[in-house]
Write a protein that holds these residues in place. Structure first.
Motif, PDB file in Angstrom:
ATOM      1  N   ASN A  85     -76.505  52.628  35.775  1.00 17.22           N
ATOM      2  CA  ASN A  85     -76.533  51.826  36.993  1.00 17.22           C
ATOM      3  C   ASN A  85     -75.140  51.334  37.342  1.00 17.22           C
ATOM      4  O   ASN A  85     -74.977  50.364  38.077  1.00 17.22           O
ATOM      5  CB  ASN A  85     -77.523  50.664  36.894  1.00 17.22           C
ATOM      6  N   ASN A  86     -74.159  52.007  36.810  1.00 12.87           N
ATOM      7  CA  ASN A  86     -72.773  51.698  37.112  1.00 12.87           C
ATOM      8  C   ASN A  86     -72.004  53.006  37.078  1.00 12.87           C
ATOM      9  O   ASN A  86     -71.989  53.696  36.057  1.00 12.87           O
ATOM     10  CB  ASN A  86     -72.218  50.723  36.071  1.00 12.87           C
ATOM     11  N   GLN A 141     -68.216  54.575  38.655  1.00 14.08           N
ATOM     12  CA  GLN A 141     -67.009  54.397  39.469  1.00 14.08           C
ATOM     13  C   GLN A 141     -66.153  55.648  39.405  1.00 14.08           C
ATOM     14  O   GLN A 141     -66.121  56.342  38.381  1.00 14.08           O
ATOM     15  CB  GLN A 141     -66.161  53.221  38.947  1.00 14.08           C
ATOM     16  N   PHE A 184     -62.072  56.604  39.841  1.00  9.32           N
ATOM     17  CA  PHE A 184     -60.725  56.040  39.862  1.00  9.32           C
ATOM     18  C   PHE A 184     -59.711  57.166  40.078  1.00  9.32           C
ATOM     19  O   PHE A 184     -59.933  58.307  39.653  1.00  9.32           O
ATOM     20  CB  PHE A 184     -60.369  55.384  38.516  1.00  9.32           C
ATOM     21  N   ASN A 192     -59.100  51.861  42.161  1.00 12.07           N
ATOM     22  CA  ASN A 192     -60.538  52.024  42.437  1.00 12.07           C
ATOM     23  C   ASN A 192     -60.734  52.861  43.703  1.00 12.07           C
ATOM     24  O   ASN A 192     -60.165  52.546  44.747  1.00 12.07           O
ATOM     25  CB  ASN A 192     -61.189  50.667  42.658  1.00 12.07           C
ATOM     26  N   TYR A 245     -67.230  52.587  44.014  1.00  4.17           N
ATOM     27  CA  TYR A 245     -68.268  52.089  43.111  1.00  4.17           C
ATOM     28  C   TYR A 245     -69.557  52.677  43.657  1.00  4.17           C
ATOM     29  O   TYR A 245     -69.998  52.294  44.750  1.00  4.17           O
ATOM     30  CB  TYR A 245     -68.313  50.569  43.097  1.00  4.17           C
ATOM     31  N   PHE A 281     -60.680  59.948  37.435  1.00  2.00           N
ATOM     32  CA  PHE A 281     -61.609  59.611  36.366  1.00  2.00           C
ATOM     33  C   PHE A 281     -62.937  59.132  36.925  1.00  2.00           C
ATOM     34  O   PHE A 281     -62.988  58.411  37.928  1.00  2.00           O
ATOM     35  CB  PHE A 281     -61.052  58.495  35.477  1.00  2.00           C
ATOM     36  N   ILE A 303     -68.494  50.445  29.416  1.00  2.83           N
ATOM     37  CA  ILE A 303     -68.268  51.474  30.422  1.00  2.83           C
ATOM     38  C   ILE A 303     -67.424  52.568  29.795  1.00  2.83           C
ATOM     39  O   ILE A 303     -66.373  52.306  29.209  1.00  2.83           O
ATOM     40  CB  ILE A 303     -67.602  50.869  31.664  1.00  2.83           C
TER      41      ILE A 303
END
Lengths: 115, 109
Positions: free
Chosen positions: B30-31, B33, B35, B45, B48, B86, B97
């Motif tokens: 549920n996360n 990202q 980069f 960033n 998200y 990434f 993470i």
């Protein structure tokens, strides 16, 4: 507002010495992460702090590595009896998962060179 | 623990070309990202995006959580897009993470 800050930006130390690396997270962020990045490599997870919970230390490579987070804010990563293989960039990130969004923000890193 | 695989590991393109970078992960997250690490080492960033689609200028990303992958699209590449991209994932508030090994992108003028 201010982002994540780390100090020093560069550190050269002799093999066998101890070093301390500092991370100041974004104000109000309850989660703080440390990663290590060797030259040309990806990010290796070291340790994760979330609020008052016990930290996740599962990524620390040896007992020479330790980290503290005082008052839920500033964190210090300590490496004892440094070895040449500890040379890397040490990155810190913080996030505020209060709303269920876990977006990380990274500091500029500390480049550690062990001679 | 959760595994994150990124592909391709390296990509060389001419300026103006389009590219697709992929991130596969081994468990529900549920996360997620994306980069960009610039030549000076700073992690920037991009998105998200634990699910759905987002766009920001020439960049867009899609995550299909049920099939455990995410895609980053870069259109009309510029030399400033060079660097390492990434993907990072996590399973929630109390979970660390984890990063993939990245895709190194070279945009040639």
């Amino acid at each position: 507002g201010a982002g994540v800050s780390q100090s020093p930006s560069n550190k050269v130390t002799e093999k066998g010495k101890d070093v301390e690396l500092r991370c100041d997270p974004i104000s109000g962020h309850t989660a703080l992460y440390w990663y290590r990045q060797s030259l040309g490599q990806g990010l290796e997870f070291l340790i994760y702090f979330q609020g008052n919970s016990a930290p996740d230390k599962s990524g620390l490579p040896s007992d020479r590595f330790s980290a503290e987070r005082t008052g839920g804010s500033v964190s210090t990563l300590t490496i004892q009896r440094t070895q040449q293989e500890d040379s890397a960039v040490y990155l810190c990130a913080s996030s505020w998962p209060g709303t269920g969004i876990y977006e990380q923000y990274f500091g500029p890193g500390t480049r550690l060179t062990v001679t | 623990g959760i595994q994150v695989e990124q592909s391709p590991p390296d990509l060389i393109l001419q300026e103006g070309a389009n590219s697709t970078l992929r991130c596969n992960f081994s468990d529900s997250v549920n996360n997620l990202q994306w980069f960009h690490q610039n030549p000076w080492g700073q992690l920037i960033n991009l998105f998200y995006i634990p699910s759905g689609t987002k766009q920001n200028g020439r960049l867009s990303a899609t995550t299909v959580a049920t099939e455990r992958y995410s895609l980053l699209y870069i259109s009309s590449s510029q030399t400033t897009d060079s660097g390492v991209y990434f993907c990072a994932v996590g399973r929630g508030r109390d979970d660390k993470i984890i990063f993939g090994k990245g895709t190194r992108l070279h945009i040639l003028p």
